[in-house]
Design an enzyme around this catalytic site. Structure first.
Site, PDB file in Angstrom:
ATOM      1  N   ASP A 250       0.563  -1.460  -0.308  1.00  0.00           N
ATOM      2  CA  ASP A 250      -0.387   0.217  -0.135  1.00  0.00           C
ATOM      3  C   ASP A 250       0.983   1.247  -0.073  1.00  0.00           C
ATOM      4  O   ASP A 250       1.520   1.964   1.136  1.00  0.00           O
ATOM      5  CB  ASP A 250      -0.489  -0.008   1.048  1.00  0.00           C
ATOM      6  CG  ASP A 250      -1.755   1.207   1.174  1.00  0.00           C
ATOM      7  OD1 ASP A 250      -2.292   2.213   0.493  1.00  0.00           O
ATOM      8  OD2 ASP A 250      -2.009   1.604   2.088  1.00  0.00           O
ATOM      9  N   LYS A 257       1.912   8.127  -0.111  1.00  0.00           N
ATOM     10  CA  LYS A 257       1.910   7.970   1.710  1.00  0.00           C
ATOM     11  C   LYS A 257       3.379   8.464   1.946  1.00  0.00           C
ATOM     12  O   LYS A 257       4.212   8.425   1.038  1.00  0.00           O
ATOM     13  CB  LYS A 257       1.889   6.538   2.537  1.00  0.00           C
ATOM     14  CG  LYS A 257       0.637   5.828   2.150  1.00  0.00           C
ATOM     15  CD  LYS A 257       0.763   4.148   3.611  1.00  0.00           C
ATOM     16  CE  LYS A 257      -0.443   3.225   3.614  1.00  0.00           C
ATOM     17  NZ  LYS A 257      -1.481   4.076   4.829  1.00  0.00           N
ATOM     18  N   ASP A 327      -5.919   6.615  -0.648  1.00  0.00           N
ATOM     19  CA  ASP A 327      -5.447   5.503   0.851  1.00  0.00           C
ATOM     20  C   ASP A 327      -6.666   4.530   1.100  1.00  0.00           C
ATOM     21  O   ASP A 327      -6.130   3.612   1.737  1.00  0.00           O
ATOM     22  CB  ASP A 327      -5.009   6.733   1.179  1.00  0.00           C
ATOM     23  CG  ASP A 327      -3.479   5.651   1.720  1.00  0.00           C
ATOM     24  OD1 ASP A 327      -3.231   4.192   1.449  1.00  0.00           O
ATOM     25  OD2 ASP A 327      -2.982   6.178   3.116  1.00  0.00           O
ATOM     26  N   ARG A 331     -11.278  -0.817   1.295  1.00  0.00           N
ATOM     27  CA  ARG A 331     -12.489  -1.231   1.535  1.00  0.00           C
ATOM     28  C   ARG A 331     -13.078  -1.217   0.432  1.00  0.00           C
ATOM     29  O   ARG A 331     -14.114  -1.685   0.347  1.00  0.00           O
ATOM     30  CB  ARG A 331     -13.325   0.116   2.148  1.00  0.00           C
ATOM     31  CG  ARG A 331     -13.106   2.082   1.541  1.00  0.00           C
ATOM     32  CD  ARG A 331     -13.761   2.408   2.755  1.00  0.00           C
ATOM     33  NE  ARG A 331     -12.451   2.603   3.556  1.00  0.00           N
ATOM     34  CZ  ARG A 331     -12.086   3.693   4.700  1.00  0.00           C
ATOM     35  NH1 ARG A 331     -12.929   4.513   4.812  1.00  0.00           N
ATOM     36  NH2 ARG A 331     -11.125   4.159   5.206  1.00  0.00           N
TER      37      ARG A 331
END
Ligand code: BES
Ligand code: ZN
Ligand code: ZN
Length: 487
Positions: A250, A257, A327, A331
Site C-alpha cells: 500500500d 503515503k 489511500d 474497503r
C-alpha cells in the site's frame, strides 16, 4: 522445530529441562536438594511468578514457578509470554533440545508453554546470510499432552508461522499473482479444499469495479482467490465466508503515503494471509465446518493509469462509490469481495479481517482488534468471549445509523472515506457493512496487531499471525452449535 511426546521423569532426566511448578504442596517431587527447595519456597512466598535457572552442568534446569491454583486465561497468557523469556535464555545457553514437564500444573498450562515457545521461536530468516538460533527439538511429557492434541496444535501453529512468513515477504517477492499461485499449490495438497484463481480478464468480466480501480496504477495483475473447504460431513450447509484484505503493498496510490508512513505496508495483505491460514488449518485438522475464503489481491500504486480522487467506481453489486482518497483502498477491494460472497455463496456469516485503518491503531494501540458487527449478535458474542480466553481480544465499535451520513456522497451512492476526520475505523466498517446487506457480518480491523514494529512477548518485530488462533477456535465451536446437537 520438532515436537515429540514421551514420558519424562524430572528427577532422572539427562539433558536440558524446563520444569513448570504450580503447587506449593508438591515440592518434594522436584529434582532439587533440600536447601534449594527452601530457597524456592522462600522466594515463592514473596512472588509466585518467577523463572529460576539451576546450572546442572553440562545441562540446565529452568524452573518456572507460578500459581496454578486458579486456572485462567490470564495465567495461560502469562505462560505464553514467559515462554518467550525462556526462549531468550535458551538462546543465550545455546540449547538445541529441551524437555518440558511439570509438577502441580494443568495440561492447558503445559500446552500454553509449548505454544509460547513455538510462536516465539519464529524469525524471518530468508534473506539473512548468518545462521540464526532456533530451538531444534521440544520434548513434551506425555503425562500432560496426548499425541493427537499436540499434533492438531502443531498444525495450527505451523499455519500461524506460514502466515507470518507471507506477510514478512516484501512485495518484490510476493505480488498478487505469486501469492495466488502459492495458495493454489497449498490447496492442491489438501483434502476437501478447492481453489479457484481469477485473473484480470475474469475479474473484468465479473465487474469487480473496486478491485479493478485499485489495481489500475500497478503493473502487476490483480487476482481474486476463492478457497473452499467443504468436508462431506457438512456438504449441504451454507458456508461461513472469510474475506481478507490482500493489498500486497500500500503506497497510498496517487494520495501517496508521506514520510515513513509507507514503511511496513508490505503487511497490508495480512487479512488475506490470515484468512487463508485459518481455512488451511481447519482443513488440516478436518474441522466439520463449511468455509469459503474470498481474497482480493492487488497492490495499490500511483502508476501510469492509477485511479484518482474524484473517480466514481461502479462496484460488483452496482453501488457507485466516489473516490475521495486513493489511500482508502482496502474497503474498495473488500466491498467487492463481500458482495461477491453474498451473491454467490448465501453464507450464514461473513467475517472479514483487514489492516484497514490507522485510526484503529490510534484508538487501541497494538493490544487488540477493533471489531464491529451487523445482524450478528450471537456469533459476535462468542468471538468476543473466545478472544478474551485466548488473549486475541476484540473491542466493539458501534454501528450506529448516525455514521451513515458521514459516508454519503453528493455525486455517488457512497464516498470511500468519511466527511469528517473523526471515527475513521467506524466509517470504514460502516462502508463495508453496506455490501453485506442482510447477511450476518463481523468486521475485524487488525491494523494494530498484524505487524509489530517492536518485539511484543512471543512476537518478534514483524508479522504476528494475530487472530488465527481466535478464528480457528471460533470455527471449532461451530460444530457444537450446529443443528445436529439441538434436541
Ligand atoms: N493500510 C492502511 C491502514 C493502516 C495504517 C494499516 C497503518 C496499518 C498501519 C489503509 O489502507 C489506509 O491507508 N487507511 C487510511 C484511510 C484514510 C485515507 C481514510 C488511514 O487509515 O489513514
Ligand atoms: Zn491505504
Ligand atoms: Zn491499505
Amino acid at each position: 522445530m520438532i515436537h515429540n511426546i514421551q514420558p519424562i521423569n524430572a528427577k532422572e532426566h539427562q539433558g536440558d529441562l524446563l520444569l513448570l511448578y504450580g503447587d506449593d504442596t508438591a515440592a518434594r517431587t522436584l529434582p532439587l536438594g533440600k536447601k534449594e527447595i527452601e530457597l524456592l519456597n522462600a522466594r515463592r512466598s514473596v512472588k509466585k511468578n518467577q523463572l529460576i535457572v539451576f546450572d546442572r552442568l553440562p545441562h540446565h534446569l529452568y524452573l518456572l514457578s507460578f500459581d496454578s491454583e486458579q486456572p485462567s486465561p490470564e495465567c495461560q497468557e502469562l505462560l505464553r509470554r514467559k515462554a518467550a523469556d525462556i526462549l531468550r535464555l535458551l538462546e543465550a545457553d545455546n540449547v538445541s533440545s529441551l524437555a518440558v514437564t511439570g509438577v502441580g500444573v494443568l495440561p492447558e498450562e503445559v500446552e500454553a508453554i509449548v505454544e509460547g515457545l513455538t510462536l516465539a521461536d519464529y524469525s524471518f530468516d530468508r534473506y539473512r546470510s548468518a545462521d540464526t538460533y532456533h530451538l531444534q527439538t521440544l520434548v513434551v511429557d506425555s503425562l500432560f499432552l496426548k499425541p493427537d492434541i499436540l499434533e492438531a496444535d502443531r498444525r495450527l501453529w505451523n499455519r500461524i508461522l506460514w502466515c507470518r512468513e507471507w506477510v514478512n515477504l516484501p512485495v518484490q517477492d510476493l505480488n498478487a499473482p505469486a501469492f495466488a499461485d502459492e495458495l493454489a499449490s497449498i490447496a492442491a495438497d489438501l483434502d476437501n479444499v478447492t481453489c479457484s484463481v481469477m485473473d484480470k480478464k475474469q475479474i473484468e468480466s465479473l465487474r469487480l469495479g473496486g478491485l479493478l480501480a485499485v489495481n489500475r496504477g500497478s503493473v502487476d495483475e490483480p487476482r481474486l482467490v476463492v478457497l473452499e473447504y467443504n468436508p462431506s460431513s457438512v456438504h449441504s450447509q451454507p458456508p461461513i465466508c472469510l474475506v481478507g484484505k490482500g493489498i500486497m503493498y500500500d503506497t497510498g496510490g496517487l494520495n501517496i503515503k508521506p514520510d515513513d508512513y509507507m514503511q511496513e505496508m508490505k503487511s497490508d495483505m495480512a487479512g488475506a494471509a490470515t484468512m487463508a491460514s485459518v481455512l488451511f488449518a481447519a482443513a488440516d485438522n478436518r474441522l466439520p465446518v463449511h468455509i469459503v475464503a474470498i481474497l482480493p489481491l492487488t497492490d495499490n500504486r500511483p502508476g501510469f493509469n492509477a485511479y484518482a480522487p474524484d473517480d466514481i467506481i461502479t462496484m460488483y453489486d452496482g453501488t457507485t462509490v466516489e473516490v475521495v482518497n486513493t489511500d482508502a483502498e482496502g474497503r474498495l477491494i473488500l466491498a467487492d469481495a463481500i458482495a461477491y460472497a453474498v451473491a454467490n455463496y448465501n453464507p450464514s456469516l461473513i467475517i472479514d479481517a483487514a489492516t484497514l485503518t490507522g485510526a484503529a491503531v490510534r484508538a487501541i494501540s497494538t493490544f487488540g482488534i477493533a471489531a464491529m458487527h451487523q445482524n450478528a449478535d450471537n456469533p459476535f458474542t462468542l468471538l468476543s468471549l473466545l478472544g478474551n480466553q485466548l488473549y486475541e481480544r476484540l473491542v466493539q465499535f458501534p454501528m450506529w445509523d448516525e455514521y451513515n451520513e458521514l459516508i454519503k456522497s453528493t455525486v455517488a451512492d457512497l464516498r470511500n472515506c468519511g466527511t469528517s476526520p473523526h471515527a475513521g475505523t467506524i466509517t470504514a466498517g460502516k462502508f463495508l457493512a453496506h455490501f453485506a446487506k442482510q447477511t450476518p457480518y463481523i468486521h475485524l480491523d487488525i491494523a494494530g496487531v498484524a505487524y509489530f514494529s517492536k518485539p511484543q512477548h512471543f512476537y518478534r518485530p514483524g508479522a504476528s499471525g494475530f487472530g488465527i488462533r481466535l478464528l480457528y477456535a471460533f470455527l471449532q465451536m461451530q460444530d457444537m452449535l450446529s443443528d445436529k446437537h439441538k434436541k
